[in-house]
Design a protein around this motif. Sequence first.
Motif, PDB file in Angstrom:
ATOM      1  N   ARG A  28       0.839  -1.201   0.000  1.00  0.00           N
ATOM      2  CA  ARG A  28       0.000   0.000   0.000  1.00  0.00           C
ATOM      3  C   ARG A  28       0.878   1.256   0.000  1.00  0.00           C
ATOM      4  O   ARG A  28       0.577   2.233  -0.694  1.00  0.00           O
ATOM      5  N   HIS A  29       1.958   1.245   0.780  1.00  0.00           N
ATOM      6  CA  HIS A  29       2.897   2.370   0.774  1.00  0.00           C
ATOM      7  C   HIS A  29       3.488   2.561  -0.625  1.00  0.00           C
ATOM      8  O   HIS A  29       3.525   3.672  -1.145  1.00  0.00           O
ATOM      9  N   ARG A  30       3.944   1.465  -1.220  1.00  0.00           N
ATOM     10  CA  ARG A  30       4.580   1.567  -2.540  1.00  0.00           C
ATOM     11  C   ARG A  30       3.606   2.067  -3.602  1.00  0.00           C
ATOM     12  O   ARG A  30       3.973   2.849  -4.478  1.00  0.00           O
ATOM     13  N   GLN A  31       2.358   1.623  -3.536  1.00  0.00           N
ATOM     14  CA  GLN A  31       1.352   2.079  -4.500  1.00  0.00           C
ATOM     15  C   GLN A  31       1.093   3.573  -4.345  1.00  0.00           C
ATOM     16  O   GLN A  31       0.991   4.296  -5.332  1.00  0.00           O
ATOM     17  N   LYS A  32       1.004   4.043  -3.117  1.00  0.00           N
ATOM     18  CA  LYS A  32       0.780   5.476  -2.882  1.00  0.00           C
ATOM     19  C   LYS A  32       1.968   6.305  -3.374  1.00  0.00           C
ATOM     20  O   LYS A  32       1.786   7.403  -3.903  1.00  0.00           O
ATOM     21  N   ILE A  33       3.191   5.786  -3.210  1.00  0.00           N
ATOM     22  CA  ILE A  33       4.376   6.494  -3.712  1.00  0.00           C
ATOM     23  C   ILE A  33       4.325   6.572  -5.232  1.00  0.00           C
ATOM     24  O   ILE A  33       4.554   7.640  -5.817  1.00  0.00           O
ATOM     25  N   ARG A  34       3.998   5.445  -5.895  1.00  0.00           N
ATOM     26  CA  ARG A  34       3.881   5.455  -7.369  1.00  0.00           C
ATOM     27  C   ARG A  34       2.829   6.460  -7.820  1.00  0.00           C
ATOM     28  O   ARG A  34       3.052   7.232  -8.753  1.00  0.00           O
ATOM     29  N   ARG A  40       2.356  14.155  -9.446  1.00  0.00           N
ATOM     30  CA  ARG A  40       3.167  15.372  -9.392  1.00  0.00           C
ATOM     31  C   ARG A  40       3.884  15.651 -10.699  1.00  0.00           C
ATOM     32  O   ARG A  40       4.143  16.796 -11.044  1.00  0.00           O
ATOM     33  N   SER A  41       4.234  14.581 -11.426  1.00  0.00           N
ATOM     34  CA  SER A  41       4.936  14.758 -12.695  1.00  0.00           C
ATOM     35  C   SER A  41       4.482  13.672 -13.666  1.00  0.00           C
ATOM     36  O   SER A  41       4.924  12.526 -13.565  1.00  0.00           O
ATOM     37  N   PRO A  42       3.602  14.007 -14.600  1.00  0.00           N
ATOM     38  CA  PRO A  42       3.134  13.012 -15.558  1.00  0.00           C
ATOM     39  C   PRO A  42       4.277  12.365 -16.351  1.00  0.00           C
ATOM     40  O   PRO A  42       4.217  11.174 -16.656  1.00  0.00           O
ATOM     41  N   LEU A  43       5.320  13.122 -16.644  1.00  0.00           N
ATOM     42  CA  LEU A  43       6.460  12.568 -17.366  1.00  0.00           C
ATOM     43  C   LEU A  43       7.163  11.507 -16.511  1.00  0.00           C
ATOM     44  O   LEU A  43       7.498  10.427 -17.000  1.00  0.00           O
ATOM     45  N   ALA A  44       7.374  11.809 -15.231  1.00  0.00           N
ATOM     46  CA  ALA A  44       8.006  10.833 -14.330  1.00  0.00           C
ATOM     47  C   ALA A  44       7.132   9.593 -14.200  1.00  0.00           C
ATOM     48  O   ALA A  44       7.632   8.467 -14.142  1.00  0.00           O
ATOM     49  N   GLY A  45       5.813   9.789 -14.167  1.00  0.00           N
ATOM     50  CA  GLY A  45       4.903   8.643 -14.104  1.00  0.00           C
ATOM     51  C   GLY A  45       4.983   7.797 -15.351  1.00  0.00           C
ATOM     52  O   GLY A  45       4.987   6.566 -15.289  1.00  0.00           O
ATOM     53  N   ALA A  46       5.066   8.458 -16.513  1.00  0.00           N
ATOM     54  CA  ALA A  46       5.151   7.721 -17.777  1.00  0.00           C
ATOM     55  C   ALA A  46       6.466   6.961 -17.895  1.00  0.00           C
ATOM     56  O   ALA A  46       6.515   5.879 -18.482  1.00  0.00           O
ATOM     57  N   LEU A  47       7.525   7.505 -17.327  1.00  0.00           N
ATOM     58  CA  LEU A  47       8.832   6.850 -17.371  1.00  0.00           C
ATOM     59  C   LEU A  47       9.003   5.781 -16.289  1.00  0.00           C
ATOM     60  O   LEU A  47      10.005   5.079 -16.266  1.00  0.00           O
ATOM     61  N   THR A  74      12.448  10.111   4.607  1.00  0.00           N
ATOM     62  CA  THR A  74      11.166   9.435   4.799  1.00  0.00           C
ATOM     63  C   THR A  74      10.264   9.761   3.612  1.00  0.00           C
ATOM     64  O   THR A  74      10.009  10.925   3.319  1.00  0.00           O
ATOM     65  N   LEU A  75       9.792   8.715   2.926  1.00  0.00           N
ATOM     66  CA  LEU A  75       8.947   8.909   1.745  1.00  0.00           C
ATOM     67  C   LEU A  75       7.470   8.928   2.089  1.00  0.00           C
ATOM     68  O   LEU A  75       6.695   9.683   1.512  1.00  0.00           O
ATOM     69  N   SER A  76       7.049   8.038   2.999  1.00  0.00           N
ATOM     70  CA  SER A  76       5.636   7.966   3.341  1.00  0.00           C
ATOM     71  C   SER A  76       5.464   7.529   4.787  1.00  0.00           C
ATOM     72  O   SER A  76       6.335   6.890   5.370  1.00  0.00           O
ATOM     73  N   VAL A  77       4.297   7.898   5.343  1.00  0.00           N
ATOM     74  CA  VAL A  77       3.933   7.536   6.711  1.00  0.00           C
ATOM     75  C   VAL A  77       2.520   6.990   6.651  1.00  0.00           C
ATOM     76  O   VAL A  77       1.654   7.545   5.965  1.00  0.00           O
ATOM     77  N   GLY A  78       2.274   5.882   7.357  1.00  0.00           N
ATOM     78  CA  GLY A  78       0.952   5.273   7.351  1.00  0.00           C
ATOM     79  C   GLY A  78       0.433   5.038   8.750  1.00  0.00           C
ATOM     80  O   GLY A  78       1.184   4.720   9.668  1.00  0.00           O
ATOM     81  N   PHE A  79      -0.894   5.204   8.896  1.00  0.00           N
ATOM     82  CA  PHE A  79      -1.562   5.014  10.180  1.00  0.00           C
ATOM     83  C   PHE A  79      -3.042   4.799   9.931  1.00  0.00           C
ATOM     84  O   PHE A  79      -3.638   5.502   9.117  1.00  0.00           O
ATOM     85  N   LEU A  80      -3.637   3.825  10.601  1.00  0.00           N
ATOM     86  CA  LEU A  80      -5.079   3.540  10.500  1.00  0.00           C
ATOM     87  C   LEU A  80      -5.540   3.333   9.052  1.00  0.00           C
ATOM     88  O   LEU A  80      -6.605   3.797   8.653  1.00  0.00           O
ATOM     89  N   GLY A  81      -4.747   2.657   8.262  1.00  0.00           N
ATOM     90  CA  GLY A  81      -5.127   2.350   6.898  1.00  0.00           C
ATOM     91  C   GLY A  81      -4.867   3.454   5.893  1.00  0.00           C
ATOM     92  O   GLY A  81      -5.115   3.289   4.707  1.00  0.00           O
ATOM     93  N   MET A  82      -4.372   4.608   6.350  1.00  0.00           N
ATOM     94  CA  MET A  82      -4.098   5.736   5.462  1.00  0.00           C
ATOM     95  C   MET A  82      -2.600   5.870   5.263  1.00  0.00           C
ATOM     96  O   MET A  82      -1.819   5.612   6.183  1.00  0.00           O
ATOM     97  N   VAL A  83      -2.191   6.274   4.068  1.00  0.00           N
ATOM     98  CA  VAL A  83      -0.776   6.503   3.763  1.00  0.00           C
ATOM     99  C   VAL A  83      -0.630   7.925   3.240  1.00  0.00           C
ATOM    100  O   VAL A  83      -1.369   8.348   2.364  1.00  0.00           O
ATOM    101  N   PHE A  84       0.325   8.635   3.807  1.00  0.00           N
ATOM    102  CA  PHE A  84       0.606  10.010   3.407  1.00  0.00           C
ATOM    103  C   PHE A  84       2.016  10.059   2.836  1.00  0.00           C
ATOM    104  O   PHE A  84       2.968   9.659   3.499  1.00  0.00           O
ATOM    105  N   VAL A  85       2.144  10.562   1.612  1.00  0.00           N
ATOM    106  CA  VAL A  85       3.442  10.647   0.935  1.00  0.00           C
ATOM    107  C   VAL A  85       3.978  12.064   1.130  1.00  0.00           C
ATOM    108  O   VAL A  85       3.259  13.047   0.905  1.00  0.00           O
ATOM    109  N   SER A  86       5.249  12.164   1.533  1.00  0.00           N
ATOM    110  CA  SER A  86       5.859  13.464   1.752  1.00  0.00           C
ATOM    111  C   SER A  86       6.217  14.125   0.426  1.00  0.00           C
ATOM    112  O   SER A  86       6.400  13.445  -0.589  1.00  0.00           O
ATOM    113  N   ASN A  87       6.323  15.428   0.440  1.00  0.00           N
ATOM    114  CA  ASN A  87       6.727  16.178  -0.761  1.00  0.00           C
ATOM    115  C   ASN A  87       8.205  15.988  -1.002  1.00  0.00           C
ATOM    116  O   ASN A  87       8.992  15.896  -0.069  1.00  0.00           O
ATOM    117  N   PRO A  88       8.613  15.961  -2.276  1.00  0.00           N
ATOM    118  CA  PRO A  88      10.043  15.791  -2.573  1.00  0.00           C
ATOM    119  C   PRO A  88      10.849  17.011  -2.149  1.00  0.00           C
ATOM    120  O   PRO A  88      10.379  18.068  -2.021  1.00  0.00           O
TER     121      PRO A  88
END
Length: 88
Positions: A28-34, A40-47, A74-88
């Motif tokens: 779940r953390h990895r999916q939220k990071i992806r 944030r960047s469609p080009l980065a997502g496409a690549l 720290t890339l992401s933090v999760g609690f109670l089923g929620m995942v929050f991704v930090s800004n780069p």
Amino acid sequence: MPRRALVSIIVVLAALLIAAVLNPSPERHRQKIRDAVAERSPLAGALGLGSLTAFASNYHSLVVASYTTAGDKTLSVGFLGMVFVSNP
């Protein structure tokens, strides 16, 4: 033991149990990071940079919460089923 104290202990234990059961999984953390990188960047997502970042992350569980890191960041933090991704 007074009844009020016993009820308080039971409520706290129930809250901790719920938090432990709902702790987000590594996937779940990895999916939220992806998703966050692609948003944030469609080009980065496409690549596929989000997948690369998620793959390189390390998952850490604190039983009732969890987080992922890459290096010393720290890339992401999760609690109670929620995942929050930090800004780069």
